[in-house]
Design an enzyme around this catalytic site. Structure first.
Site, short mmCIF file in Angstrom:
data_model
loop_
_atom_site.label_atom_id
_atom_site.label_comp_id
_atom_site.label_asym_id
_atom_site.label_seq_id
_atom_site.Cartn_x
_atom_site.Cartn_y
_atom_site.Cartn_z
N LYS A 32 0.85 -1.19 0.00
CA LYS A 32 0.00 0.00 0.00
C LYS A 32 0.89 1.25 0.00
O LYS A 32 1.90 1.28 0.70
CB LYS A 32 -0.91 -0.02 1.24
CG LYS A 32 -1.92 1.12 1.27
CD LYS A 32 -2.89 0.98 2.45
CE LYS A 32 -3.91 2.11 2.49
NZ LYS A 32 -4.87 2.01 3.60
N SER A 50 -9.91 2.20 2.65
CA SER A 50 -9.01 2.92 1.79
C SER A 50 -7.99 2.03 1.06
O SER A 50 -7.39 2.49 0.10
CB SER A 50 -8.24 3.95 2.63
OG SER A 50 -7.42 3.30 3.58
N SER A 59 -10.28 -0.21 6.83
CA SER A 59 -9.67 -0.16 5.49
C SER A 59 -8.95 -1.41 5.02
O SER A 59 -8.56 -1.48 3.86
CB SER A 59 -8.73 1.03 5.39
OG SER A 59 -9.48 2.20 5.25
#
Ligand code: GLN
Length: 484
Positions: A76, A151, A175
């Protein structure tokens, strides 16, 4: 080969069925081919990955290697990676190259995992749809007119489409779990403090936690064996020893007591999702688990409490982006105040600004007691609710989300309805507990995740239960048709 789990890839490399270089080429090819449509990567680190693959092959040949040496992973874009930019999905950090690796990245590098690239995400991890990214929305590979969740939407989409066998995510209010649910993969949010936050761009420091997003619980355990543990660079990281997560996967779950919170199965839950979860629970009962009804009476207060605490912490954390030290700087500032104002105005997107304004407001002198202190009190009450339930049960089960992946743009201009979609995830962060989302079925070809919540530091039990479930179900093996 691209359908393989980490466990299978490890075996394939061990038996010399494939080399790391071939493996990395295969995945990079898939990333390059599909990223135009899915937009799940902000950066693909092709050359670096190939270079590392050749080194990994040499290491394997010399006998100096680990279980996962030479296996690809997607990171990420919230984790600092030296030499590769870390944008956090924001224009503010569009050109930012961190001078060091996050602890999680360092540990994975040391274990021999090879980064394929940095995945797209909501700006500063604020969002539930991946639509707040400066780099544009990510598509859900099961239906490209829908969001992948957020997210960590880029990571979820990449693993679901098998552009990477596994990825990392961060979970401040859901998330890791919510995008895993929307994309049909397995996502573990560890106990707060279990995985170091050092080098992870801060959103709400008392809630943020990194973790694995994988195809299976077995793979999640492999990643946890690498990333869990104390880090002197993170003052909230715990010194409690870690488990060997792989060793515990095969324990029997006979007699396991599962609590079903009444508040997770009420009118807020889509009927079809409820049915999928009920079927999932039946499978666990067949394995010997027993379900009992429990109460988490303050569940409905979790969204308001979270959306006070998280913005408050974000407004403080994001004050460092002032155009002076790093990040976006406006052109030709008139004076210092103009530099601050315009750099922030230009660098941050709409949702981030909304959070900073909310956060500054609830922390301001006149409102601090009424909002921030009140929210902290509710946070304690929510933790106590869990504490009481865990006196009588081993784990809690329920849905991860109220419904399946929604359409792009459906909630973008309605922040309240976007926030409300986090109903079953945020209380876990407020309490600091571990939880996992496990693929458990489909509604009109869209995946549904079942959420299992554990007591503090019970991530091994959660992965154990998920693994036993995955041995008798095949939801986690389904791949979206266009990516078969
Ligand atoms: N959807 C939640 C939010 O917008 C959670 C985000 C997260 O876990 N990073 O804050």
């Amino acid at each position: 080969m691209y359908k393989s789990t980490l466990v299978q890839l490890s075996t394939a490399l061990e038996s010399k069925k494939i080399s790391s270089e071939e493996l990395i080429r295969l995945y990079i090819e898939r990333c390059n081919k599909h990223n135009n449509s899915l937009n799940c990567f902000i950066t693909i680190t092709e050359e670096e990955a190939l270079k590392k693959a050749r080194q990994a092959d040499k290491k394997r040949a010399s006998g100096d290697y680990n279980l996962l040496t030479g296996i690809p992973i997607a990171q990420k874009d919230i984790f600092c990676t030296s030499g590769t930019k870390t944008t956090c999905g924001s224009k503010m950090l569009d050109n930012f190259i961190a001078p060091y690796d996050a602890t999680l990245i360092k540990k994975m590098n040391n274990a021999g995992l090879i980064m394929l690239g940095k995945t797209n995400m909501d700006e500063f991890a604020m969002g539930s749809s991946n639509e707040t990214s400066f780099y544009g929305p990510v598509k859900n590979p099961w239906d490209e007119s829908r969001v992948p969740g957020g997210s960590s939407g880029g990571s979820a989409s990449a693993v679901a489409a098998r552009l990477s066998p596994a990825a990392t995510g961060t979970d401040t209010g859901g998330s890791i779990r919510q995008p895993s649910s929307f994309c049909g993969i397995t996502g573990l949010k560890p106990t707060y403090g279990r995985v170091s936050r050092y080098g992870m761009v801060a959103f709400a420091s008392s809630l943020d936690q990194g973790g694995p997003m994988t195809q299976t619980a077995e793979d999640a355990a492999l990643i946890m064996n690498i990333i869990a543990g104390f880090d002197e660079h993170d003052s909230t990281s715990t010194e409690k020893p870690t488990d060997n997560y792989t060793e515990k996967l095969n324990n029997s779950i006979k007699g396991l007591k599962i609590g079903l919170p009444k508040q997770y199965f009420d009118e807020n839950l889509d009927n079809n999702v409820a049915e999928v979860i009920e079927n999932g629970l039946k499978e666990l009962e067949k394995l010997g688990a027993k379900c009992v009804d429990v109460e988490l009476p303050h569940t409905e207060l979790s969204i308001p409490a979270y959306y006070v605490v998280a913005p408050a912490e974000c407004s403080s954390n994001l004050s460092r982006y002032d155009g002076v030290r790093f990040g976006h700087r406006c052109k030709e500032p008139k004076d210092l105040s103009d530099l601050y104002c315009r750099s922030r105005q230009e660098g941050f997107g709409k949702e981030v600004k909304r959070r900073i304004m909310t956060g500054t407001y609830v922390l301001s002198a006149g409102y601090y007691d009424a909002y921030y202190i009140k929210a902290q009190k509710i946070r304690q009450i929510i933790s106590n609710d869990f504490k009481n339930v865990f006196k009588n049960v081993d784990i809690i089960a329920g849905p991860t989300t109220t419904g399946v992946a929604f359409k792009l743009n459906e909630k973008l201009n309605d922040p309240i309805s976007m926030y409300l979609s986090d109903l079953y995830t945020v209380s876990v962060n407020l309490a600091g507990l571990p939880a996992i989302s496990v693929p458990s079925g489909f509604i009109n070809k869209l995946p549904v995740g079942m959420q299992l919540i554990g007591n503090y530091f019970q991530e091994s039990l959660l992965m154990n239960v998920a693994h036993q479930y995955q041995k008798v179900t095949d939801w986690h093996q389904k791949i979206p048709q266009a990516y078969e």
